[in-house]
Design an enzyme around this catalytic site. Sequence first.
Site, mmCIF file in Angstrom:
data_model
loop_
_atom_site.group_PDB
_atom_site.id
_atom_site.type_symbol
_atom_site.label_atom_id
_atom_site.label_comp_id
_atom_site.label_asym_id
_atom_site.label_seq_id
_atom_site.Cartn_x
_atom_site.Cartn_y
_atom_site.Cartn_z
ATOM 1 N N GLU A 1 -3.897 -7.370 5.373
ATOM 2 C CA GLU A 1 -3.007 -6.241 5.679
ATOM 3 C C GLU A 1 -2.059 -6.666 6.801
ATOM 4 O OE1 GLU A 1 -5.077 -2.974 7.523
ATOM 5 O OE2 GLU A 1 -3.603 -1.512 6.821
ATOM 6 N N ARG B 1 0.854 -1.185 0.000
ATOM 7 C CA ARG B 1 0.000 0.000 0.000
ATOM 8 C C ARG B 1 0.890 1.236 0.000
ATOM 9 N NH1 ARG B 1 -3.576 1.900 5.171
ATOM 10 N NH2 ARG B 1 -1.727 3.167 5.486
ATOM 11 N N ASP C 1 -5.109 3.738 0.395
ATOM 12 C CA ASP C 1 -6.188 3.991 1.364
ATOM 13 C C ASP C 1 -6.529 5.477 1.364
ATOM 14 O OD1 ASP C 1 -7.904 4.099 3.530
ATOM 15 O OD2 ASP C 1 -6.568 3.029 4.909
ATOM 16 N N GLU D 1 -13.253 -1.517 7.468
ATOM 17 C CA GLU D 1 -12.503 -1.618 8.730
ATOM 18 C C GLU D 1 -13.261 -1.043 9.917
ATOM 19 O OE1 GLU D 1 -8.891 0.467 7.545
ATOM 20 O OE2 GLU D 1 -9.457 2.147 8.809
ATOM 21 N N GLU E 1 -8.975 1.640 -1.117
ATOM 22 C CA GLU E 1 -9.678 1.389 0.144
ATOM 23 C C GLU E 1 -10.373 2.638 0.673
ATOM 24 O OE1 GLU E 1 -6.937 -0.067 3.081
ATOM 25 O OE2 GLU E 1 -8.222 0.620 4.713
ATOM 26 N N TYR F 1 -3.272 11.319 6.303
ATOM 27 C CA TYR F 1 -3.333 9.925 6.694
ATOM 28 C C TYR F 1 -2.163 9.171 6.055
ATOM 29 C CZ TYR F 1 -4.354 5.091 7.001
ATOM 30 O OH TYR F 1 -4.207 3.763 7.240
ATOM 31 N N TRP G 1 -11.269 11.968 9.446
ATOM 32 C CA TRP G 1 -9.872 11.554 9.507
ATOM 33 C C TRP G 1 -9.815 10.117 9.036
ATOM 34 C CZ3 TRP G 1 -6.850 7.750 11.738
ATOM 35 C CH2 TRP G 1 -5.455 7.901 11.489
ATOM 36 N N ARG H 1 -13.267 -5.517 4.363
ATOM 37 C CA ARG H 1 -12.100 -5.381 5.248
ATOM 38 C C ARG H 1 -12.438 -5.456 6.734
ATOM 39 N NH1 ARG H 1 -7.614 -3.933 4.858
ATOM 40 N NH2 ARG H 1 -7.814 -2.061 6.136
ATOM 41 N N HIS I 1 -8.953 6.678 3.245
ATOM 42 C CA HIS I 1 -9.423 6.935 4.619
ATOM 43 C C HIS I 1 -10.704 7.777 4.649
ATOM 44 C CE1 HIS I 1 -8.038 6.526 8.926
ATOM 45 N NE2 HIS I 1 -7.654 5.398 8.362
HETATM 46 C C1 CS2 Z 1 -6.188 1.927 8.569
HETATM 47 C C2 CS2 Z 1 -5.888 2.017 9.990
HETATM 48 O O1 CS2 Z 1 -4.937 -0.021 8.399
HETATM 49 C C3 CS2 Z 1 -5.690 0.747 7.825
HETATM 50 O O2 CS2 Z 1 -6.060 0.615 6.688
HETATM 51 O O3 CS2 Z 1 -7.085 2.688 7.947
HETATM 52 O O4 CS2 Z 1 -4.590 2.429 10.076
HETATM 53 C C4 CS2 Z 1 -6.808 2.861 10.887
HETATM 54 O O5 CS2 Z 1 -6.595 4.213 10.673
HETATM 55 C C5 CS2 Z 1 -6.569 2.518 12.332
HETATM 56 O O6 CS2 Z 1 -6.684 1.160 12.552
HETATM 57 C C6 CS2 Z 1 -7.489 3.291 13.251
HETATM 58 O O7 CS2 Z 1 -7.396 2.827 14.545
HETATM 59 MG MG MG Z 2 -7.726 1.723 6.190
#
Ligand code: CS2
Ligand code: MG
Length: 405
Positions: free
Chosen positions: A341, A147, A212, A264, A238, A159, A405, A285, A214
């Site tokens: 991941e 990634r 990602d 996630e 993602e 991020y 975020w 995910r 986010h």
């Molecule tokens: C994330 C995480 O792994 C990922 O793809 O988006 O880093 C996420 O921000 C954290 O698990 C938040 O606690």
């Molecule tokens: Mg993520």
Amino acid sequence: MKIVDIKIFVSNPGRNFVTVKIETDEGVFGLGDATLNGRELAVVAYLEEHIKPCLIGRDPHKIEDIWQYLYKGCYWRRGPITMTAIAGIDMALWDIKGKVAGLPVYDLLGGKSREKIRVYGHANGQDIDDTLHHLDHLISEGYNAVRLQCAIPGLEGTYGTLAGKKDYFELQSDRPLPPEQLWDTKAYLDFVPELFKKAREKYGNSVDLLHDTHSRLTPIEAARLGKMLEPYNLLFLEDSVTAENQTGYKYVREHTTTPLAVGEIFNSIWDAKELIENQYIDYLRTAATHAGGITPMRRMADFASLYHVRTAPHGPPDISPIGHAAHAHLNSWTPNFGIQEFIGFGGEALNSVFKYPMTFEHGHLIVNDTPGLGVEFDEKAAEQYPYKRSYLPVSRLKDGTLWNW
Ligand code: CS2
Ligand code: MG
């Protein structure tokens, strides 16, 4: 067999982890992960005050009944606190069952569908060269899926990166209050395609690339990003948009062939039902730790398989080694597994508290055949790393508006 005690440990060997230990009258015990980043103690209170008293004296073999009891029996269904607490219990019960049977959890699930679990790593950089340098490093370590996240020119960290800092973007230090970061969608959309263009120029198609977002974009912006990234052939994009409104993904899907992943922050199948049955996404995910444990993850995988959706469980550093082990067992079984991941086994402190049941080889994880989940947890070592209040950052636009975020 009866449950005689449930102990909850909160430790911070690098970051906070909530560990559940279910003890039985026969001496066998099970371990579960109930870590919810930034809201850890809310889950601890839920477990101590509301779950533990109901489970003492119950038969730990009745995993399904206990899961239904905790889910339906509290009347207030779903939500991250509830589902993370249930996850900690559910994993510990599977761990007990495996130990009693003398079988690893993947065998209880139906046995291995594969010998090794493909993973993707993270290359995070201050600029494109720095990101590609990290990519080089991961390739040399054996990863063939990575990634890419890169600081956006003009923004102080975003991020995946923290301006001026080389360390991992989400590593917790003491954060008495959430740090704030700037976000600018235009700057991001203008920049990201260049990162992937350069990566493909350098590596051709020899490595799978992922990204990602986010949840920072609207559906039409995400659709545009997906289109712009099509020439670079991502394994998946993602969290391009938030998914409370699952129909948002319809608009992304209809405009791009870039594969889409999300899940996630989901805590039940209901968060993904429309996404899956309409085939808006390619990868789910969702994490065992945040969605009620192994029991529902197995159902979600089966449901997803009906619609060509593969699993790609969330594997951040804020899930404990017990949660990662739960994924390793699930991934070994899941017929429609996609990719996991994985960002490494953590530092010295973490490894003094937890021992993982798996090894990394050539871009894959290999889980061993220890009965149960196979994780060892050193309670004494954990005591040396007390809980520290910590937060994830928040985002704001340049005019001060709060953003995702
Ligand atoms: C994330 C995480 O792994 C990922 O793809 O988006 O880093 C996420 O921000 C954290 O698990 C938040 O606690
Ligand atoms: Mg993520």
